[in-house]
Design an enzyme around this catalytic site. Sequence first.
Site, PDB file in Angstrom:
ATOM      1  CB  CYS A   2      -0.737   0.084   1.141  1.00  0.00           C
ATOM      2  SG  CYS A   2      -1.880  -1.486   1.390  1.00  0.00           S
ATOM      3  NE  ARG A  27       4.245   1.624  -1.567  1.00  0.00           N
ATOM      4  CZ  ARG A  27       5.359   1.149  -1.493  1.00  0.00           C
ATOM      5  NH1 ARG A  27       6.568   1.593  -2.057  1.00  0.00           N
ATOM      6  NH2 ARG A  27       5.750   0.030  -0.405  1.00  0.00           N
ATOM      7  CD1 TRP A  74      -3.016  -4.831  -4.605  1.00  0.00           C
ATOM      8  CD2 TRP A  74      -2.361  -5.710  -3.014  1.00  0.00           C
ATOM      9  NE1 TRP A  74      -2.938  -5.985  -5.181  1.00  0.00           N
ATOM     10  CE2 TRP A  74      -2.498  -6.840  -4.143  1.00  0.00           C
ATOM     11  CE3 TRP A  74      -1.842  -6.514  -1.924  1.00  0.00           C
ATOM     12  CZ2 TRP A  74      -2.094  -8.156  -4.137  1.00  0.00           C
ATOM     13  CZ3 TRP A  74      -1.412  -7.734  -1.644  1.00  0.00           C
ATOM     14  CH2 TRP A  74      -1.623  -8.664  -2.891  1.00  0.00           C
ATOM     15  CG  ASN A  98       3.217  -0.979   2.832  1.00  0.00           C
ATOM     16  OD1 ASN A  98       2.667  -1.959   2.423  1.00  0.00           O
ATOM     17  ND2 ASN A  98       4.307  -0.665   2.418  1.00  0.00           N
ATOM     18  N   GLY A  99       1.617  -3.228   4.670  1.00  0.00           N
ATOM     19  CA  GLY A  99       2.208  -4.596   5.185  1.00  0.00           C
ATOM     20  C   GLY A  99       1.259  -5.379   5.886  1.00  0.00           C
ATOM     21  CD  GLU A 480       7.338 -11.032 -19.005  1.00  0.00           C
ATOM     22  OE1 GLU A 480       7.240 -11.707 -17.915  1.00  0.00           O
ATOM     23  OE2 GLU A 480       7.443  -9.839 -19.094  1.00  0.00           O
ATOM     24  CE  LYS A 484       5.194  -7.379 -19.084  1.00  0.00           C
ATOM     25  NZ  LYS A 484       5.555  -8.288 -17.612  1.00  0.00           N
ATOM     26  CD  GLU A 487       1.157  -8.694 -15.644  1.00  0.00           C
ATOM     27  OE1 GLU A 487       1.280  -8.347 -14.383  1.00  0.00           O
ATOM     28  OE2 GLU A 487       2.314  -8.473 -16.180  1.00  0.00           O
ATOM     29  CG  HIS A 503       6.126 -34.553 -23.115  1.00  0.00           C
ATOM     30  ND1 HIS A 503       6.242 -36.122 -23.156  1.00  0.00           N
ATOM     31  CD2 HIS A 503       7.139 -33.799 -23.829  1.00  0.00           C
ATOM     32  CE1 HIS A 503       7.450 -36.117 -23.988  1.00  0.00           C
ATOM     33  NE2 HIS A 503       7.920 -34.792 -24.323  1.00  0.00           N
ATOM     34  CE  LYS A 603       6.315  -1.129 -11.683  1.00  0.00           C
ATOM     35  NZ  LYS A 603       6.352  -2.145 -12.966  1.00  0.00           N
TER      36      LYS A 603
HETATM   37  C1  F6R Z   1       4.601  -8.578 -14.143  1.00  0.00           C
HETATM   38  C2  F6R Z   1       5.148  -7.980 -12.920  1.00  0.00           C
HETATM   39  C3  F6R Z   1       5.559  -8.828 -11.998  1.00  0.00           C
HETATM   40  C4  F6R Z   1       7.016  -8.385 -11.042  1.00  0.00           C
HETATM   41  C5  F6R Z   1       7.026  -9.205  -9.973  1.00  0.00           C
HETATM   42  C6  F6R Z   1       8.397  -8.791  -9.170  1.00  0.00           C
HETATM   43  O1  F6R Z   1       4.473  -7.802 -15.246  1.00  0.00           O
HETATM   44  O2  F6R Z   1       5.614  -6.687 -13.316  1.00  0.00           O
HETATM   45  O3  F6R Z   1       5.587 -10.221 -11.982  1.00  0.00           O
HETATM   46  O4  F6R Z   1       7.943  -8.690 -12.066  1.00  0.00           O
HETATM   47  O5  F6R Z   1       6.081  -8.766  -8.933  1.00  0.00           O
HETATM   48  O6  F6R Z   1       8.351  -7.482  -8.935  1.00  0.00           O
HETATM   49  P1  F6R Z   1      10.122  -6.817  -8.697  1.00  0.00           P
HETATM   50  O7  F6R Z   1      10.893  -6.806 -10.028  1.00  0.00           O
HETATM   51  O8  F6R Z   1       9.672  -5.227  -8.223  1.00  0.00           O
HETATM   52  O9  F6R Z   1      10.544  -7.581  -7.462  1.00  0.00           O
END
Ligand code: F6R
Length: 608
Positions: A2, A27, A74, A98-99, A480, A484, A487, A503, A603
């Site tokens: 948060c 956040r 969050w 936060n936490g 990846e 992407k 998400e 498989h 994020k």
């Molecule tokens: C996906 C994404 C997340 C981050 C993950 C790690 O697009 O952004 O999967 O890569 O939460 O975050 P960081 O790099 O900040 O440790």
Amino acid sequence: MCGIIAILGKSAVATALVDALKRLEYRGYDSAGVATLEDGVLTRVRAEGKLRNLEARLAEHPLHGHVGIGHTRWATHGRPTEINAHPHATGRVAVVHNGIIENFRELRDALARDGAVFHTQTDTEVVALLVDHALERGLSPVEAVCETLPRLKGAFALAFLFAGEEDLLIGARQGAPLAIGFGDGENYLGSDALALAPFTDRIAYLEDGDWAVLSRSAVTVYDAGNREVTRPVSLIPAGTLLADKGNYSHFMAKEIHEQPEVVGRTVAHYVDLATGTVRLPEEVAIDFAAIDRLAIAACGTAYYAGIIAKYWFEQLARLPVEIDVASEFRYREPPLTGRGLALFISQSGETADTLASLRYAKAAGWPALAVVNVATSTIARESDVVAPTLAGPEIGVASTKAFTCQLAVLLALAIHAGRVRGVLSAQEEQELVDALVGVPSHMTKVLARETQVEQVARDLAKARDVLYLGRGLSYALALEGALKLKELSYIHAEGYAAGELKHGPIALIDEAMPVIVLAPRDKVFEKTVSNVQEVAARGGRIILIGDAHAAGEAGLAGETAVVMPEVHPAVVPLLYALPVQLLSYHTARVMGKDVDQPRNLAKSVTVE
Ligand code: F6R
């Protein structure tokens, strides 16, 4: 996870609180709130959903107080409702958090036995009640917080505001970031320097266990043992932190298009462009010849960068690598014996599981190297060696430019390791460095083909499920790509090693299932082509990402969806990441999804 902001101002602070929350929305953004003192009385305005809802509420019920706290949430404990939105308050104290308070159930039961009534499902409410009870017993706000903090277990940051206390804020940090901003006759608390940037460039970071008492004229910091301590104040120029969308409609689009520039900047930091060799910055002092093992831990997209790095370190430097998602690494208790190095990759530098893994490795006696984007982050500060990615602030929730910058740093490190371990000749090093240096200009060419990707995206937007296939270095990129896509567009997608198709997952293939195949011309190209044919033979819809001849060789002339430049196989992931990112971006955009702030995400993941 948060975002926290707190301001002791000279005039009404509500607007500044909301502006700071906008910079903290990365956040979390499922609810938000502010509290100020209106004639000494704690007054809150909160709203479910995005910050615009809070702004609308504030327009109806303006706040005028000169001291206040704010929060963007969050959800961890309790649904993202207005009732559960922060600040949480009694008549005497309001708190933003936060936490996670790990022992909140135990604390809540104890408070309930004493007759406390709970109005929310959050863990934060226990903090407000513990402080409130201490105030009720006649303790001062400082004494009440000092008494409460040792009772809280978990990783958290807190900011408190007290009824009748016009010149007081208290902040505490235990495992989640909290910074103090020093103004002129004003002082601030914030989750990061970005939130504080418009107010001040003088920032101090609290250490774990610290708590701070702020007035307009003074800031006193105490450590976990309640000893007064000094934390260094850094000058962090606002220009390095503030971000805006420029001419793009989303941060993600802007960040995708920034890649030639930021990858170029990052590459230039690690290579000597003149000699075509890797030249690590002085502070990146690692002796790769002295180690015999590398352990990598990271989360999400950063973890996929780690898988690609594993291939690079093993192939180019013959260095054995093991890799885990950080949430597994931290608990599986890997024996870290011998001459090893632990490598952590993180954009934010605050990811809870990655940080815990770092602490585990350090406790086991291994040196910790971090590839990190936020230079002031906890992971950067706690690592022995930091190899920075120079991506600049990444605001879009989905990681894009941070990922390719991570790849640039990791490839430079692997080439360097290959050279010092006697695996790569000077000539091979030069070829690889030349390929790396050439990436930004190839990226520009790929970005110029964005309309090709947009067309594919329109088709993809109709799919219910999508398969992504790749081999070798492209395997992690397939993972990846699937991440992407899911998400951002909420389309179900799976990434597979192309050789694994037969498989199991081949059973899914029918006319309705798009199969995106990453088919660069590398040593496994022929194998990938056979897998493509297996899909075609079963009526699957293939979307090929490869060079101009790939489709012809795969027996699919005219079917290449995105034509890629021919490059050195080692740098393929850096370039093929771009169509993968653009595909998910445009698919989500076509579907009308919230590209920069997908549902349920944040994020910076500072909870495990
Ligand atoms: C996906 C994404 C997340 C981050 C993950 C790690 O697009 O952004 O999967 O890569 O939460 O975050 P960081 O790099 O900040 O440790």
